[in-house]
Write a protein that holds these residues in place. Sequence first.
Motif, PDB file in Angstrom:
ATOM      1  N   UNK A   1      -9.110  24.729  10.630  1.00  0.00           N
ATOM      2  CA  UNK A   1     -10.366  24.696  11.392  1.00  0.00           C
ATOM      3  C   UNK A   1     -10.980  23.295  11.370  1.00  0.00           C
ATOM      4  N   UNK A   2     -10.850  22.617  10.234  1.00  0.00           N
ATOM      5  CA  UNK A   2     -11.348  21.239  10.148  1.00  0.00           C
ATOM      6  C   UNK A   2     -10.565  20.343  11.108  1.00  0.00           C
ATOM      7  N   UNK A   3      -9.258  20.590  11.161  1.00  0.00           N
ATOM      8  CA  UNK A   3      -8.416  19.761  12.053  1.00  0.00           C
ATOM      9  C   UNK A   3      -8.729  20.057  13.527  1.00  0.00           C
ATOM     10  N   UNK A   4      -8.947  21.340  13.815  1.00  0.00           N
ATOM     11  CA  UNK A   4      -9.264  21.698  15.204  1.00  0.00           C
ATOM     12  C   UNK A   4     -10.575  21.026  15.620  1.00  0.00           C
ATOM     13  N   UNK A   5     -11.543  21.031  14.716  1.00  0.00           N
ATOM     14  CA  UNK A   5     -12.811  20.345  15.012  1.00  0.00           C
ATOM     15  C   UNK A   5     -12.546  18.862  15.278  1.00  0.00           C
TER      16      UNK A   5
ATOM     17  N   UNK B   1       4.696  25.922   7.110  1.00  0.00           N
ATOM     18  CA  UNK B   1       5.511  25.117   8.031  1.00  0.00           C
ATOM     19  C   UNK B   1       4.730  24.861   9.321  1.00  0.00           C
ATOM     20  N   UNK B   2       4.014  25.874   9.808  1.00  0.00           N
ATOM     21  CA  UNK B   2       3.206  25.686  11.026  1.00  0.00           C
ATOM     22  C   UNK B   2       2.138  24.619  10.804  1.00  0.00           C
ATOM     23  N   UNK B   3       1.493  24.700   9.642  1.00  0.00           N
ATOM     24  CA  UNK B   3       0.432  23.735   9.327  1.00  0.00           C
ATOM     25  C   UNK B   3       1.012  22.312   9.247  1.00  0.00           C
ATOM     26  N   UNK B   4       2.171  22.197   8.594  1.00  0.00           N
ATOM     27  CA  UNK B   4       2.797  20.870   8.471  1.00  0.00           C
ATOM     28  C   UNK B   4       3.119  20.304   9.853  1.00  0.00           C
ATOM     29  N   UNK B   5       3.575  21.160  10.765  1.00  0.00           N
ATOM     30  CA  UNK B   5       3.863  20.693  12.130  1.00  0.00           C
ATOM     31  C   UNK B   5       2.572  20.230  12.810  1.00  0.00           C
ATOM     32  N   UNK B   6       1.484  20.975  12.572  1.00  0.00           N
ATOM     33  CA  UNK B   6       0.191  20.552  13.117  1.00  0.00           C
ATOM     34  C   UNK B   6      -0.184  19.170  12.598  1.00  0.00           C
TER      35      UNK B   6
ATOM     36  N   UNK C   1      -2.482  18.278  21.704  1.00  0.00           N
ATOM     37  CA  UNK C   1      -2.238  19.626  22.242  1.00  0.00           C
ATOM     38  C   UNK C   1      -1.254  20.394  21.350  1.00  0.00           C
ATOM     39  N   UNK C   2      -0.167  19.709  20.977  1.00  0.00           N
ATOM     40  CA  UNK C   2       0.814  20.379  20.111  1.00  0.00           C
ATOM     41  C   UNK C   2       0.221  20.662  18.736  1.00  0.00           C
ATOM     42  N   UNK C   3      -0.525  19.689  18.219  1.00  0.00           N
ATOM     43  CA  UNK C   3      -1.174  19.880  16.911  1.00  0.00           C
ATOM     44  C   UNK C   3      -2.092  21.097  16.976  1.00  0.00           C
ATOM     45  N   UNK C   4      -2.877  21.160  18.038  1.00  0.00           N
ATOM     46  CA  UNK C   4      -3.815  22.282  18.211  1.00  0.00           C
ATOM     47  C   UNK C   4      -3.059  23.613  18.202  1.00  0.00           C
ATOM     48  N   UNK C   5      -1.953  23.658  18.960  1.00  0.00           N
ATOM     49  CA  UNK C   5      -1.178  24.905  19.041  1.00  0.00           C
ATOM     50  C   UNK C   5      -0.669  25.348  17.659  1.00  0.00           C
ATOM     51  N   UNK C   6      -0.181  24.379  16.883  1.00  0.00           N
ATOM     52  CA  UNK C   6       0.355  24.759  15.568  1.00  0.00           C
ATOM     53  C   UNK C   6      -0.766  25.136  14.593  1.00  0.00           C
ATOM     54  N   UNK C   7      -1.926  24.520  14.727  1.00  0.00           N
ATOM     55  CA  UNK C   7      -3.047  24.943  13.870  1.00  0.00           C
ATOM     56  C   UNK C   7      -3.478  26.373  14.220  1.00  0.00           C
ATOM     57  N   UNK C   8      -3.447  26.689  15.512  1.00  0.00           N
ATOM     58  CA  UNK C   8      -3.786  28.062  15.918  1.00  0.00           C
ATOM     59  C   UNK C   8      -2.773  29.046  15.318  1.00  0.00           C
ATOM     60  N   UNK C   9      -1.488  28.685  15.404  1.00  0.00           N
ATOM     61  CA  UNK C   9      -0.441  29.558  14.820  1.00  0.00           C
ATOM     62  C   UNK C   9      -0.672  29.727  13.322  1.00  0.00           C
TER      63      UNK C   9
ATOM     64  N   UNK D   1     -18.708  23.620  18.797  1.00  0.00           N
ATOM     65  CA  UNK D   1     -19.315  24.725  18.031  1.00  0.00           C
ATOM     66  C   UNK D   1     -18.826  26.071  18.553  1.00  0.00           C
ATOM     67  N   UNK D   2     -18.877  26.215  19.865  1.00  0.00           N
ATOM     68  CA  UNK D   2     -18.502  27.484  20.488  1.00  0.00           C
ATOM     69  C   UNK D   2     -17.042  27.835  20.179  1.00  0.00           C
ATOM     70  N   UNK D   3     -16.187  26.830  20.286  1.00  0.00           N
ATOM     71  CA  UNK D   3     -14.760  27.089  20.058  1.00  0.00           C
ATOM     72  C   UNK D   3     -14.502  27.465  18.608  1.00  0.00           C
ATOM     73  N   UNK D   4     -15.176  26.811  17.678  1.00  0.00           N
ATOM     74  CA  UNK D   4     -14.956  27.129  16.263  1.00  0.00           C
ATOM     75  C   UNK D   4     -15.528  28.493  15.906  1.00  0.00           C
ATOM     76  N   UNK D   5     -16.665  28.842  16.512  1.00  0.00           N
ATOM     77  CA  UNK D   5     -17.283  30.145  16.207  1.00  0.00           C
ATOM     78  C   UNK D   5     -16.366  31.293  16.608  1.00  0.00           C
ATOM     79  N   UNK D   6     -15.491  31.055  17.591  1.00  0.00           N
ATOM     80  CA  UNK D   6     -14.593  32.116  18.051  1.00  0.00           C
ATOM     81  C   UNK D   6     -13.581  32.537  16.983  1.00  0.00           C
ATOM     82  N   UNK D   7     -13.406  31.701  15.986  1.00  0.00           N
ATOM     83  CA  UNK D   7     -12.457  32.058  14.924  1.00  0.00           C
ATOM     84  C   UNK D   7     -13.065  33.014  13.899  1.00  0.00           C
TER      85      UNK D   7
END
Length: 602
Positions: free
Chosen positions: A355-359, A320-325, A335-343, A373-379
């Motif tokens: 992670x692909x969507x965040x990129x 459900x979180x992914x679908x909201x993203x 911003x909202x998409x990013x938050x739901x992908x993080x969740x 790169x830096x932000x994705x490596x943090x995951x």
Amino acid sequence: MLLSLCVIAKNEEKNLSRCLESAKNIVDEIIVVDTGSTDSTVKIAKSYGAKVFYYEWNDNFSEAKNFAFDQAKGDWILTMDADEELNSLDQNKVLPLLDNDDIDIYIFQTLSYIGNKPGLETASNLNIRLIRNNKGYYYKGAIHEQICNKNNPIIENSKVKIEKIIVYHYGYLKTVAKEKKKSDRNMQLLKKILKEDPNNHFHLFNIGNEYLRLEQFEKALEYYYKVYKKFTPKSAVTPKLLLRMILSLDALHKYDEEMEVINKGLCYYDKFTDLVYLKACLYHKQKKYSLAIKEFKKCLIMGEAPIDLCNMNDVGGYKASYALGEIYLELGDYDEAYNYYIKTIKAKPSFHIPLYRIAEILMKKEKKIDIVKLQLERFFEIPLNVEAYTKLGDIFFEKEEYDVALEYFLKAKDILKEDTRLNYYVGMSYLFMKDYKEAYSYFEKIKGGDYYKQAVYKMILCEILSNNIENTKRLFCTAKTFKDPYMYLIYKSFKNLVEEKVCSVISEDKEESKIFSDRIFMLLNVLIKIATPEIFEKSLQLLNLIDNDEVLLRLAKLYYSNRYYQLAYQEFIRSIKIFGRIDREGLEMMKNALDQSSLFTT
């Protein structure tokens, strides 16, 4: 208390070890009843110390299982199929159950893997797993057997308990089901039963399931509606019936009927998160975004459905979180998409698509590539390991940032040295960077395995694009030995077109042309990125060598996905005018292409 594992098996050499391995440490004896194996099933069973018995198959699962139960000496029987596996994390939960004097039957949760390979997608069912032995319990029914008791016609509910113990089932994976011809076997048995008992709702439901598995949705619905007409909310089958009707209706695009069934289901099962999730998906599909958002958020509040209703895994969680993203990304609310992908990632770290969507979001926000790169490596855990470097390489490769992808793939290779997949993707990164010589050198390292054929064709491509066409002779000799003749003909024709030689028609057969079309577009999708406009123009003549009225529509989509919006629009128009072909996705792309107004004003 002694525990006997009972398994019936026929030609299960690919599965049996996994099954027995998962339970061997908690059972006192293993009973394997072989119903006619011609492979190594019996040998494998004996290697685990199993007592092997033979039973002539008579198209009746209950009778084979009852025969197995008759051989068991334990106080309790653990019943599993050969293509199942007891979850290793739940093994220590089983033995304490045997000491409960009040219970005769335990039901566990079965998670059936679906799709092409075991992964995140599963379907949930409840199945009897533990049965007290020598108390008169036996199975009845040729297929989809039901538990009965010789001494008491009605089994008391107080004697039955559901436990949150998971058994994984591999038998519904497409490759396994196809190999074992499960649907053919089940269909044959069910038709025979229904001939004798045509109004049996349980078997009408089951034969509907077989048609659903075969993607014969109309036929599946024909049987489901026979059961649905006499709607019985208290039946254990009804929630699954609703779910499968909804899936069938959705596949047939019968959205009004689908919503009717969903709403009726929610009237009776208000905790059935699966239905709320499917309702949200339907709204999303219909672009009713506000309603979809509301329902997906409801899923997150509800959490997973109770175990007796739950069929789809994680719809009250990360899905459900992914679908909201996804919705917020479509709406441009990054911003909202990013938050739901993080969740989503926090809820399911092994699910990497966010992670692909965040990129994508970071790039849309025009963040510098070093920041992305830096932000994705943090995951990932620091220091990054091979898996992390490879996944990061995959993400940037998919985003067409080939130089960054190459950097990560090479770091993975530094650790892993020789790896076929890495060699292939290093080669592909160089290819997309138009460094054909370096690309060739990595494809050349691949001497066998899954990527070998693709590597040979990519070497042919490198030579053609480097204008070393003479060097392709040896490679074509190798390619000719591959079983797939379609790709060979396509590459051969492409070479001839580049050399401006006369090309013969590849196929005039419409069905065969569909196969060629798929492979031609695989080639075009690469060429559009790496070839000169002149060579790409020549390659388009491949489409004239087959008989397929979808080629212009597909070409338009190819242009669109590569951001040639004006060309895409023109090809959509040509597809409509010449072949009368357009589809829902094409219409959406046409609209979006028109929105790129600047391209049409130049």
